[in-house]
Write a protein that holds these residues in place. Structure first.
Motif, PDB file in Angstrom:
ATOM      1  N   ASP A 125     -43.078 -13.641 -43.219  1.00 46.16           N
ATOM      2  CA  ASP A 125     -44.584 -14.447 -43.707  1.00 46.16           C
ATOM      3  C   ASP A 125     -43.849 -15.626 -44.599  1.00 46.16           C
ATOM      4  OD1 ASP A 125     -46.169 -12.767 -42.498  1.00 46.16           O
ATOM      5  OD2 ASP A 125     -47.745 -12.372 -43.915  1.00 46.16           O
ATOM      6  N   GLU A 126     -43.070 -15.936 -44.771  1.00 48.87           N
ATOM      7  CA  GLU A 126     -43.263 -16.680 -46.001  1.00 48.87           C
ATOM      8  C   GLU A 126     -42.242 -18.086 -45.333  1.00 48.87           C
ATOM      9  OE1 GLU A 126     -41.428 -13.554 -46.764  1.00 48.87           O
ATOM     10  OE2 GLU A 126     -43.428 -13.320 -48.201  1.00 48.87           O
ATOM     11  N   THR A 127     -41.540 -17.520 -44.197  1.00 54.77           N
ATOM     12  CA  THR A 127     -40.828 -19.254 -43.701  1.00 54.77           C
ATOM     13  C   THR A 127     -42.352 -19.941 -42.428  1.00 54.77           C
ATOM     14  OG1 THR A 127     -40.683 -17.139 -41.649  1.00 54.77           O
ATOM     15  CG2 THR A 127     -38.480 -18.065 -42.915  1.00 54.77           C
ATOM     16  N   PHE A 128     -42.990 -19.787 -42.936  1.00 53.11           N
ATOM     17  CA  PHE A 128     -44.227 -20.024 -42.458  1.00 53.11           C
ATOM     18  C   PHE A 128     -45.526 -20.269 -42.701  1.00 53.11           C
ATOM     19  CE2 PHE A 128     -44.405 -16.006 -39.822  1.00 53.11           C
ATOM     20  CZ  PHE A 128     -46.167 -16.264 -39.635  1.00 53.11           C
ATOM     21  N   ASN A 129     -46.660 -21.093 -43.050  1.00 51.04           N
ATOM     22  CA  ASN A 129     -48.004 -21.100 -43.468  1.00 51.04           C
ATOM     23  C   ASN A 129     -49.130 -21.392 -42.460  1.00 51.04           C
ATOM     24  OD1 ASN A 129     -49.338 -23.559 -44.509  1.00 51.04           O
ATOM     25  ND2 ASN A 129     -46.681 -23.566 -44.666  1.00 51.04           N
ATOM     26  N   ILE A 130     -50.039 -20.852 -42.542  1.00 52.50           N
ATOM     27  CA  ILE A 130     -51.255 -20.854 -41.806  1.00 52.50           C
ATOM     28  C   ILE A 130     -52.420 -21.157 -42.392  1.00 52.50           C
ATOM     29  CG2 ILE A 130     -53.083 -19.994 -39.707  1.00 52.50           C
ATOM     30  CD1 ILE A 130     -50.923 -17.681 -39.571  1.00 52.50           C
TER      31      ILE A 130
ATOM     32  N   PHE B  82     -56.859 -24.371 -36.404  1.00 53.63           N
ATOM     33  CA  PHE B  82     -55.825 -23.909 -37.931  1.00 53.63           C
ATOM     34  C   PHE B  82     -54.796 -24.700 -37.243  1.00 53.63           C
ATOM     35  CE2 PHE B  82     -53.657 -20.625 -34.887  1.00 53.63           C
ATOM     36  CZ  PHE B  82     -54.761 -20.929 -33.996  1.00 53.63           C
ATOM     37  N   GLU B  83     -53.981 -24.125 -38.030  1.00 53.84           N
ATOM     38  CA  GLU B  83     -52.752 -25.136 -37.133  1.00 53.84           C
ATOM     39  C   GLU B  83     -51.851 -23.870 -38.383  1.00 53.84           C
ATOM     40  OE1 GLU B  83     -51.929 -28.650 -37.301  1.00 53.84           O
ATOM     41  OE2 GLU B  83     -53.248 -29.556 -36.321  1.00 53.84           O
ATOM     42  N   VAL B  84     -50.174 -23.545 -37.814  1.00 50.36           N
ATOM     43  CA  VAL B  84     -48.926 -23.397 -37.794  1.00 50.36           C
ATOM     44  C   VAL B  84     -47.878 -23.932 -38.143  1.00 50.36           C
ATOM     45  CG1 VAL B  84     -47.094 -20.876 -37.946  1.00 50.36           C
ATOM     46  CG2 VAL B  84     -50.122 -21.028 -36.973  1.00 50.36           C
ATOM     47  N   PHE B  85     -47.938 -24.411 -39.607  1.00 52.43           N
ATOM     48  CA  PHE B  85     -46.606 -25.246 -40.088  1.00 52.43           C
ATOM     49  C   PHE B  85     -45.409 -24.331 -40.185  1.00 52.43           C
ATOM     50  CE2 PHE B  85     -48.962 -29.454 -41.149  1.00 52.43           C
ATOM     51  CZ  PHE B  85     -50.245 -28.396 -41.397  1.00 52.43           C
ATOM     52  N   ASP B  86     -44.055 -24.650 -40.295  1.00 56.81           N
ATOM     53  CA  ASP B  86     -42.938 -24.182 -40.737  1.00 56.81           C
ATOM     54  C   ASP B  86     -42.725 -24.754 -41.894  1.00 56.81           C
ATOM     55  OD1 ASP B  86     -40.585 -23.611 -41.091  1.00 56.81           O
ATOM     56  OD2 ASP B  86     -39.673 -25.248 -38.595  1.00 56.81           O
ATOM     57  N   ASN B  87     -42.270 -23.879 -42.747  1.00 53.61           N
ATOM     58  CA  ASN B  87     -41.909 -23.974 -44.281  1.00 53.61           C
ATOM     59  C   ASN B  87     -40.294 -24.423 -44.367  1.00 53.61           C
ATOM     60  OD1 ASN B  87     -44.502 -23.314 -44.908  1.00 53.61           O
ATOM     61  ND2 ASN B  87     -43.801 -21.384 -45.875  1.00 53.61           N
ATOM     62  N   HIS B  88     -39.537 -24.768 -43.284  1.00 53.51           N
ATOM     63  CA  HIS B  88     -38.124 -25.168 -43.645  1.00 53.51           C
ATOM     64  C   HIS B  88     -38.232 -26.150 -44.342  1.00 53.51           C
ATOM     65  CE1 HIS B  88     -34.029 -25.534 -42.666  1.00 53.51           C
ATOM     66  NE2 HIS B  88     -33.694 -24.616 -42.636  1.00 53.51           N
ATOM     67  N   PRO B  89     -37.245 -26.467 -44.900  1.00 53.04           N
ATOM     68  CA  PRO B  89     -37.263 -27.664 -45.576  1.00 53.04           C
ATOM     69  C   PRO B  89     -37.092 -29.076 -44.617  1.00 53.04           C
ATOM     70  CG  PRO B  89     -35.497 -26.624 -46.848  1.00 53.04           C
ATOM     71  CD  PRO B  89     -36.409 -25.541 -46.121  1.00 53.04           C
ATOM     72  N   ASP B  90     -35.842 -28.468 -43.717  1.00 54.97           N
ATOM     73  CA  ASP B  90     -36.057 -29.605 -42.877  1.00 54.97           C
ATOM     74  C   ASP B  90     -36.789 -29.739 -41.530  1.00 54.97           C
ATOM     75  OD1 ASP B  90     -33.547 -29.617 -44.030  1.00 54.97           O
ATOM     76  OD2 ASP B  90     -32.026 -28.446 -42.827  1.00 54.97           O
TER      77      ASP B  90
ATOM     78  N   ASN C 234     -40.365 -29.484 -42.015  1.00 48.05           N
ATOM     79  CA  ASN C 234     -41.777 -28.562 -43.246  1.00 48.05           C
ATOM     80  C   ASN C 234     -43.013 -29.855 -42.490  1.00 48.05           C
ATOM     81  OD1 ASN C 234     -43.559 -28.152 -44.321  1.00 48.05           O
ATOM     82  ND2 ASN C 234     -42.288 -28.589 -46.608  1.00 48.05           N
ATOM     83  N   ARG C 235     -42.948 -29.200 -41.044  1.00 43.07           N
ATOM     84  CA  ARG C 235     -44.439 -29.546 -39.870  1.00 43.07           C
ATOM     85  C   ARG C 235     -45.127 -28.995 -39.356  1.00 43.07           C
ATOM     86  NH1 ARG C 235     -43.897 -31.653 -35.113  1.00 43.07           N
ATOM     87  NH2 ARG C 235     -41.918 -30.729 -33.481  1.00 43.07           N
ATOM     88  N   SER C 236     -46.352 -29.422 -38.659  1.00 42.53           N
ATOM     89  CA  SER C 236     -47.225 -28.322 -37.846  1.00 42.53           C
ATOM     90  C   SER C 236     -46.669 -28.411 -36.842  1.00 42.53           C
ATOM     91  CB  SER C 236     -48.235 -29.525 -37.619  1.00 42.53           C
ATOM     92  OG  SER C 236     -48.642 -28.461 -36.501  1.00 42.53           O
TER      93      SER C 236
ATOM     94  N   THR D 251     -65.484 -19.892 -26.823  1.00 42.07           N
ATOM     95  CA  THR D 251     -64.532 -19.515 -26.418  1.00 42.07           C
ATOM     96  C   THR D 251     -63.603 -19.979 -27.585  1.00 42.07           C
ATOM     97  OG1 THR D 251     -65.082 -20.550 -24.297  1.00 42.07           O
ATOM     98  CG2 THR D 251     -62.390 -20.467 -25.401  1.00 42.07           C
ATOM     99  N   VAL D 252     -62.282 -19.176 -27.796  1.00 41.15           N
ATOM    100  CA  VAL D 252     -61.665 -19.108 -29.331  1.00 41.15           C
ATOM    101  C   VAL D 252     -59.914 -19.664 -27.997  1.00 41.15           C
ATOM    102  CG1 VAL D 252     -60.366 -18.886 -31.693  1.00 41.15           C
ATOM    103  CG2 VAL D 252     -62.709 -18.583 -31.234  1.00 41.15           C
ATOM    104  N   GLY D 253     -59.310 -20.363 -28.741  1.00 49.62           N
ATOM    105  CA  GLY D 253     -57.675 -19.998 -28.181  1.00 49.62           C
ATOM    106  C   GLY D 253     -57.241 -20.981 -29.046  1.00 49.62           C
ATOM    107  N   PHE D 254     -55.768 -20.773 -28.806  1.00 53.41           N
ATOM    108  CA  PHE D 254     -54.717 -21.745 -29.451  1.00 53.41           C
ATOM    109  C   PHE D 254     -53.220 -22.110 -28.007  1.00 53.41           C
ATOM    110  CE2 PHE D 254     -50.543 -19.124 -29.427  1.00 53.41           C
ATOM    111  CZ  PHE D 254     -51.212 -17.900 -29.277  1.00 53.41           C
ATOM    112  N   GLY D 255     -52.564 -22.901 -28.724  1.00 58.17           N
ATOM    113  CA  GLY D 255     -51.318 -23.634 -27.755  1.00 58.17           C
ATOM    114  C   GLY D 255     -49.904 -23.302 -28.694  1.00 58.17           C
ATOM    115  N   MET D 256     -48.895 -23.042 -28.116  1.00 55.71           N
ATOM    116  CA  MET D 256     -48.102 -22.409 -28.982  1.00 55.71           C
ATOM    117  C   MET D 256     -46.347 -23.366 -27.842  1.00 55.71           C
ATOM    118  SD  MET D 256     -45.632 -18.842 -29.932  1.00 55.71           S
ATOM    119  CE  MET D 256     -46.695 -18.743 -31.499  1.00 55.71           C
ATOM    120  N   GLY D 257     -46.210 -24.574 -28.115  1.00 56.66           N
ATOM    121  CA  GLY D 257     -44.849 -25.026 -27.208  1.00 56.66           C
ATOM    122  C   GLY D 257     -43.786 -24.516 -27.318  1.00 56.66           C
TER     123      GLY D 257
END
Lengths: 438, 438
Positions: free
Chosen positions: B157-162, B277-285, B287-289, B310-316
């Motif tokens: 959970d520390e490596t990303f945030n929602i 909602f969006e999931v963000f990377d916590n890595h300093p290099d 740090n983006r959605s 409807t609810v959905g998400f897409g993960m590339g």
């Protein structure tokens, strides 16, 4: 105005039951190819037009591809076949790759077909290719794989047959034996490629339009031969005939009883250089070629590197599905979902923990979050073909004991999450249903 | 002139090691989605242009799609996203399907991106959608799935945030709280969507160009809030705020510790209607959605049927792969091929039987058909990362005893096909390598 719900003309939507069936076919393809040491690759669906213009054949490129200009003014094509792409990829790492190279892929391909029964614009096609082997071991191996895929789908040798020919022998017959010039040889082989789509008399008539009648009659006679041994000595003593004969022997020794010589076999693509083969359905309602392949030693070299001897085949999902259906080989395929949970009181918050526990035990759980009547929920689960239902109410939460209903037998079991998970897994393991997952 | 070996600009070739890694990601996606009762579907890569023009957003459709006229004069688009397609499919069987409907797919999508680092024209994207649930259970479930996919890949959970927001609350703030007219509300939300791509001062300046400076300052202040509770009472008492607050509570109760409110979150697509909602990377290099989703209750209704919540998400795959690499979560993935057979005499015919026996035992066997020196063959097997080598010569055929070499340890074992198959299987079962097959 409302938008249409139809997919693009000539292409298919795959609702979950359709997709499950496709995954079943792909899974048999993958497992069989991997059993022979083949590795999966993939590539973009768009390619520069040029890689098709050289060798794919004019009819396909000019009339049947989806080709357009991109925003940068480049002509791009949605791939109509995978062979030029895989050749490009091998050429791109010509020196780094370890030969023999065994690769497979299951790409989707697009052709601009005129809409008619059984002709689709998008289909998927297993492509199996071996690079770097000049000997017949390569032909033998890819034919074994195509044969074994059908066997692994449950087909017997009686339900299909494998026909073989060699481009080199066809060329020898036309150019050397009959002494036709290059242009006539080309016209004659294009006619032969279409001969099974017309009456025999029509074929003979067309042949006589491009060559002297005596030669046409002789060609027709040669094309009616059923065994290499029936050919005149001057033809069957040629190297390509001996090579094909040796391959037929190897196939027989490998336990393949349904392979034979077919002098009429051409295959449409221009890039084949030697032995070609096609697999035909024996079913009276579908007595036609399903798929095929052959040797194409020149294609990798088109990309400016030293050529690599190559043999491969392509097997399409549409014809294969038809074969499976006609021969009644369709297995029962179950949904991946094991359990349908129904909340019989307002217990969402407590139920979440129970549901998480089932998932932790490896059970695939769908939840009907709306508290509703049991019979309506059961109907919904049955419609989704989910094998088990579980009811969670206030009492169940308190006792930590739940009721599991087997929807096929209507039998009920009571117990803990752990116990009921075991019941579900045991049923799944012993089920006659196949479960395909990624 | 030789043809280029490069793939089409902005798209990727997948050589077998790349494909293995992609299959690993897809396999985690599939297993996680199926654990929640989702079923896979698929659809053609070409769609009529119209299904995108309505709701996808002008910028994407006009500047970023591959759109062309087919030979029948129809405008077709290579899909840039899957949401309009899945909505079309649900609408097409609106009455027949059993709700709630849980579907997933991993389509490839095309965007005409300007070539730049990390921006590709083709990527694959897991799409997870639940149809037929108005309650927050739907949002909770799809966020749980996206969270669990990352956890199943080894992330903490520390490596990303929602981050969560709701379109309804954003609209309330702009239209009701600040009293902006429709056009200004639209411009302001388009600006907000781009605010993290510019300096704060630039953003404030642009805001003040479209609305009175006082309102712009107030908006900036509201956008700096970190918790729903920090909002003015008049805003946080609104239904959309309460709904989002309830969802944040449910996420916490479900053990998700890295979700929070983000008033600046918009998401580009026009079709979202409520919580996003969006999931963000916590890595300093990085740090983006990475990916996101939300509720879009109106899209199915575009196809002339009663709407479905409807609810959905897409993960590339591209952003996910970057996340895996940056956080060092890449597992060792082995080739599916177990055994490399080398012929040390001219024994092809006899060896075929032995090789068939190994395959019969469930061993995936690649054969080096050219008789050659053992060290050259071993080098080839090592290059292909195949774990075992087997040598077959005249003596081995006679004794029916073979030598198996473990290429990692160089240890040798002697014995029958059956014994050696067990050795190979035991090593595979205990291997630290993952083996992904279809």
């Amino acid at each position: 105005m409302a938008l249409s719900t139809q997919p693009y003309k000539g292409a298919r939507d795959f609702y979950p039951p359709d997709k499950r069936f496709q995954k079943f076919m792909f899974s048999v393809m993958r497992k069989t190819a991997e059993r022979y040491g083949y590795e999966e690759y993939d590539a973009p669906i768009l390619e520069p037009l040029e890689i098709y213009t050289a060798k794919t054949g004019d009819e396909i490129v000019n009339d049947q591809t989806y080709t357009f200009e991109d925003r940068g003014g480049r002509k791009v094509t949605i791939r109509p076949e995978m062979t030029p792409t895989v050749s490009r990829m091998v050429a791109g790492k010509r020196q780094e790759l370890a030969y023999p190279l065994r690769w497979y892929s299951i790409p989707n391909l697009w052709r601009y077909e005129r809409p008619q029964a059984g002709r689709l614009r998008e289909h998927w096609q297993l492509n199996v290719d071996i690079f770097g082997i000049e000997e017949l071991d390569a032909e033998l191996e890819v034919i074994q794989i195509s044969h074994e895929i059908l066997k692994n789908l449950g087909a017997t040798d009686e339900t299909f047959n494998i026909r073989l020919n060699t481009r080199k022998l066809t060329n020898y017959v036309l150019a050397d034996h009959l002494g036709l010039d290059d242009a006539t040889t080309h016209s004659a082989s294009k006619l032969m490629d279409r001969m099974h789509k017309m009456e025999r008399s029509e074929f003979v008539k067309l042949l006589k339009e491009v060559m002297p009648p005596g030669k046409a009659d002789e060609l027709v006679k040669l094309l009616s031969v059923k065994e290499l041994s029936e050919l005149p000595d001057s033809i069957k003593s040629q190297e390509p005939a001996k090579r094909l004969s040796a391959l037929l022997d190897l196939l027989k020794k490998s336990g393949i009883t349904n392979a034979s010589y077919d002098p009429t076999l051409i295959r449409g693509f221009d890039y084949y250089t030697d032995i070609v083969f096609e697999v035909f359905d024996n079913h009276p309602d579908n007595n036609r070629s399903m798929f095929g392949g052959g040797r194409y030693d020149g294609l990798v070299g088109m990309f400016g590197v030293e050529p690599v001897p190559t043999v491969g085949f392509g097997m399409g999902d549409v014809t294969l599905q038809k074969f499976i259906e006609l021969h009644d080989l369709m297995p029962p395929i179950g949904t991946e979902t094991d359990l349908y949970v129904v909340l019989i009181d307002e217990v969402s918050d407590h139920a979440r923990k129970v549901i998480a526990d089932f998932r932790q035990m490896g059970i695939n759980v769908a939840v009907d979050w709306e508290s509703q009547k049991a019979d309506k929920a059961i109907k919904s689960a049955v419609k989704k073909q989910i094998p088990f239902c579980l009811f969670i109410g206030a009492r169940e939460i308190q006792d930590e004991q739940y009721t599991l209903k087997d929807l096929a037998t209507t039998k009920e079991e009571h117990g803990s999450v752990e116990y009921l998970s075991k019941v579900i897994k045991a049923k799944k393991a012993g089920s006659r249903y196949l479960h395909i997952t990624g």
